[in-house]
Design a protein around this motif. Structure first.
Motif, mmCIF file in Angstrom:
data_model
loop_
_atom_site.group_PDB
_atom_site.id
_atom_site.type_symbol
_atom_site.label_atom_id
_atom_site.label_comp_id
_atom_site.label_asym_id
_atom_site.label_seq_id
_atom_site.Cartn_x
_atom_site.Cartn_y
_atom_site.Cartn_z
ATOM 1 N N VAL A 114 0.832 -1.209 0.000
ATOM 2 C CA VAL A 114 0.000 0.000 0.000
ATOM 3 C C VAL A 114 0.863 1.255 0.000
ATOM 4 O O VAL A 114 0.450 2.304 -0.513
ATOM 5 C CB VAL A 114 -0.966 -0.013 1.206
ATOM 6 C CG1 VAL A 114 -1.813 1.259 1.249
ATOM 7 C CG2 VAL A 114 -1.865 -1.236 1.145
ATOM 8 N N THR A 118 0.048 5.271 -1.253
ATOM 9 C CA THR A 118 -0.435 6.234 -0.271
ATOM 10 C C THR A 118 0.653 6.497 0.767
ATOM 11 O O THR A 118 1.548 5.655 0.951
ATOM 12 C CB THR A 118 -1.709 5.698 0.421
ATOM 13 O OG1 THR A 118 -2.283 6.697 1.244
ATOM 14 C CG2 THR A 118 -1.397 4.477 1.273
ATOM 15 N N HIS A 122 -1.121 6.418 6.387
ATOM 16 C CA HIS A 122 -2.359 5.862 5.844
ATOM 17 C C HIS A 122 -2.152 4.406 5.402
ATOM 18 O O HIS A 122 -3.051 3.576 5.536
ATOM 19 C CB HIS A 122 -2.849 6.696 4.670
ATOM 20 C CG HIS A 122 -3.211 8.100 5.041
ATOM 21 N ND1 HIS A 122 -4.349 8.411 5.763
ATOM 22 C CD2 HIS A 122 -2.585 9.280 4.804
ATOM 23 C CE1 HIS A 122 -4.409 9.714 5.958
ATOM 24 N NE2 HIS A 122 -3.351 10.270 5.390
ATOM 25 N N GLN A 125 -2.453 2.148 8.481
ATOM 26 C CA GLN A 125 -3.847 1.932 8.882
ATOM 27 C C GLN A 125 -4.549 0.972 7.916
ATOM 28 O O GLN A 125 -5.284 0.082 8.352
ATOM 29 C CB GLN A 125 -4.586 3.262 8.924
ATOM 30 C CG GLN A 125 -6.057 3.141 9.323
ATOM 31 C CD GLN A 125 -6.674 4.481 9.648
ATOM 32 O OE1 GLN A 125 -6.375 5.076 10.670
ATOM 33 N NE2 GLN A 125 -7.527 4.968 8.758
ATOM 34 N N GLU A 126 -4.293 1.140 6.636
ATOM 35 C CA GLU A 126 -4.908 0.258 5.646
ATOM 36 C C GLU A 126 -4.373 -1.167 5.773
ATOM 37 O O GLU A 126 -5.119 -2.141 5.598
ATOM 38 C CB GLU A 126 -4.632 0.792 4.239
ATOM 39 C CG GLU A 126 -5.124 -0.090 3.107
ATOM 40 C CD GLU A 126 -6.625 -0.328 3.134
ATOM 41 O OE1 GLU A 126 -7.058 -1.397 2.644
ATOM 42 O OE2 GLU A 126 -7.367 0.534 3.644
ATOM 43 N N THR A 285 -11.471 1.409 12.793
ATOM 44 C CA THR A 285 -11.523 1.347 11.330
ATOM 45 C C THR A 285 -12.222 0.081 10.853
ATOM 46 O O THR A 285 -12.962 0.101 9.857
ATOM 47 C CB THR A 285 -10.109 1.415 10.735
ATOM 48 O OG1 THR A 285 -9.292 0.377 11.319
ATOM 49 C CG2 THR A 285 -9.471 2.760 10.998
ATOM 50 N N ARG A 293 -16.564 -3.474 2.909
ATOM 51 C CA ARG A 293 -15.385 -4.049 2.256
ATOM 52 C C ARG A 293 -15.687 -5.438 1.684
ATOM 53 O O ARG A 293 -15.047 -5.877 0.727
ATOM 54 C CB ARG A 293 -14.228 -4.122 3.257
ATOM 55 C CG ARG A 293 -12.863 -4.300 2.597
ATOM 56 C CD ARG A 293 -11.772 -4.315 3.650
ATOM 57 N NE ARG A 293 -10.448 -4.430 3.064
ATOM 58 C CZ ARG A 293 -9.662 -3.418 2.771
ATOM 59 N NH1 ARG A 293 -10.079 -2.180 3.020
ATOM 60 N NH2 ARG A 293 -8.467 -3.605 2.250
#
Length: 499
Positions: A114, A118, A122, A125-126, A285, A293
């Motif tokens: 990821v 990004t 972030h 967190q993803e 989250t 999702r």
């Protein structure tokens, strides 16, 4: 030959052939599995996600509907186990060695990918969200619907504890139901065997790397893998020859206690403030993203993102499906006397909460190193993913103790899983016999070892994941059919009660 003998002979022959192929020519087996799985994911990935999300929504609806008060058993039956013990057994059966293997490696692997798209905060967190999604309520919805269907028809309708029982009970006069029922049992056996064989391979890699770390080595050599595999087989064969009693439950509980100890140890002696924030943020989250999702296929984000989605999300979903009939039978056996509402909420919430805490702690340390440290753990995920958990433990006090504890937990998780799986496979292949003979259990134990050896020879975790996926693909359709049977069975009961 009767039906049970045909099932045992045909499923045993297929598993033997797959295991022999993997040992004699593992490269061609892995190549075929990769091609079939990739083609299936390209054309039916949407169906996998829709099916899994549908199972989750079905579970939630049942928990809060009028069916939630129906008891799994007679109306005066009550649970055999306390709720905490029951949830602990659920978790130990459903996740096992995978938690130890991927505790640090999976969040960091997602973070590395990821980060290409990004900024690092972030991406972190993803990465944690993706990991929690893979191990959260969608996985347990797969287990839950399979287990709930088997438990309902077994304890409420008095059928054998087989995947085929709901189908043949609801359509007793239909010849197609007999054929589909037999195929369902057959596919359940294949899915269980290949899924557990993959877990044996992961467990051997984990234990061997832990021993190699304590020896000061840099990578587990083939002779060490062979030695660990031999000891593991020698450990699980004797229990197959005796009754499945409280001894195996105690071993599972011991492994679970070690896992809980490792979580608290990591949080207390690691960067505590960062980890507690990581756990809480992970909950926040995940709660708001979990259901949406489940309907995402990431088809608009390019080939690299789509490949990542196939290799992780879809692979995980079919991985849980592969374990579904095995874990489903186990959960059904320990859930008699609970209402459907209690069952669903316990299965979905309890293990998911522990998973979020687990990955928030271990994955949190890995992300802490990637964001604020030298990134050595992140780099290791690209070169030696089997060793990442042990590399993390080396950064904390009492390394020898925690490394030994991790090795022991991984070993116990695999031994208990194989013994339990051999019992379930024996039940499925003998027409529902709840106590299959020691000879049948031993046959399945040895076949599981054969599959484990084939997957070890494949040489990589990615190859193992493909092999597990190919075993589970046909069972996706059986899971959907079981959901239909459950709804129809519950509606029939309510209609009879109203009349």
């Amino acid at each position: 030959m009767n039906r049970a003998q045909i099932t045992l002979a045909t499923s045993g022959a297929l598993i033997t052939a797959i295991g022999a192929w993997g040992i004699l020519d593992s490269d061609s087996l892995v190549q075929l599995a990769a091609q079939v799985v990739e083609q299936y994911f390209d054309s039916r990935g949407w169906f996998v996600m829709l099916s899994v999300s549908g199972m989750l929504l079905l579970c939630l609806w049942l928990a809060f509907s009028k069916y939630g008060n129906i008891r799994l058993g007679a109306d005066d039956d009550r649970p055999e186990f306390s709720t905490p013990s029951w949830i602990a057994m659920l978790f130990a059966a459903g996740m096992g060695v995978g938690l130890l293997f991927w505790a640090v490696a999976e969040p960091l692997t997602h973070f590395a990918f990821v980060s290409n798209y990004t900024p690092p905060p972030h991406a972190a967190q993803e990465a944690l969200l993706a990991t929690n999604f893979h191990w959260g309520i969608h996985a347990w919805a797969i287990y839950g619907t399979t287990a709930l269907t088997i438990a309902y028809f077994t304890f409420r309708r008095g059928t054998p504890m087989l995947v085929s029982a709901p189908i043949e009970t609801l359509f007793p006069q239909e010849r197609w139901a007999q054929l589909v029922g037999w195929l369902s049992d057959f596919m359940a056996i294949v899915a269980i065997a290949i899924g557990v064989g993959g877990s044996i391979a992961m467990g051997v890699f984990q234990v061997a790397d832990g021993i190699d770390v304590m020896r000061g080595g840099s990578r587990a050599e083939p002779w060490l893998l062979a030695a660990v595999f031999t000891v593991m087989v020698a450990a699980y064969v004797p229990p197959l020859l005796v009754d499945l009693g409280t001894g195996m439950a105690r071993l599972s509980n011991t492994a679970m206690i070690i896992a809980i100890f490792l979580v608290f140890y990591t949080v207390v002696l690691g960067p505590t403030e960062f980890l507690l924030n990581s756990i809480l943020n992970g909950f926040g989250t995940y709660i708001f993203a979990a259901i949406p999702r489940g309907f995402q296929t990431l088809t608009f984000f390019g080939s690299e993102v789509e490949t990542q989605f196939h290799d992780w999300t879809l692979t995980y979903m079919v991985w849980w499906i592969a374990w579904g009939p095995f874990v489903g039978v186990f959960i059904a056996r320990i859930s008699k006397g609970r209402t459907i509402g209690e069952f669903v909420l316990g299965v979905l919430i309890g293990p998911t909460v522990f998973s979020v805490i687990w990955f928030g702690a271990f994955g949190g340390i890995g992300l802490f190193d990637a964001l604020r440290g030298n990134g050595a753990l992140l780099e290791m995920t690209q070169t030696n993913v089997e060793r990442v958990t042990f590399a993390l433990l080396e950064r904390l006090p009492l390394t020898t103790v925690t490394t030994l504890a991790t090795i022991l937990a991984a070993f116990l998780f695999i031994v208990t899983s194989v013994v339990s799986a051999a019992f379930v496979l024996g039940t499925f292949s003998t027409g529902g016999d709840p106590d299959p003979s020691p000879r049948v259990r031993l046959i399945w134990g040895l076949l599981l070892g054969l599959l484990g050896a084939a997957m070890i020879l494949s040489g990589s975790i990615d190859a193992i994941k493909k092999l597990i996926a190919i075993g589970a693909l046909p069972f996706v359709f059986v899971c959907v059919l079981l959901c239909v049977c459950l709804i129809r069975g519950l509606r029939e009961e309510m209609s009879d009660a109203d009349r």
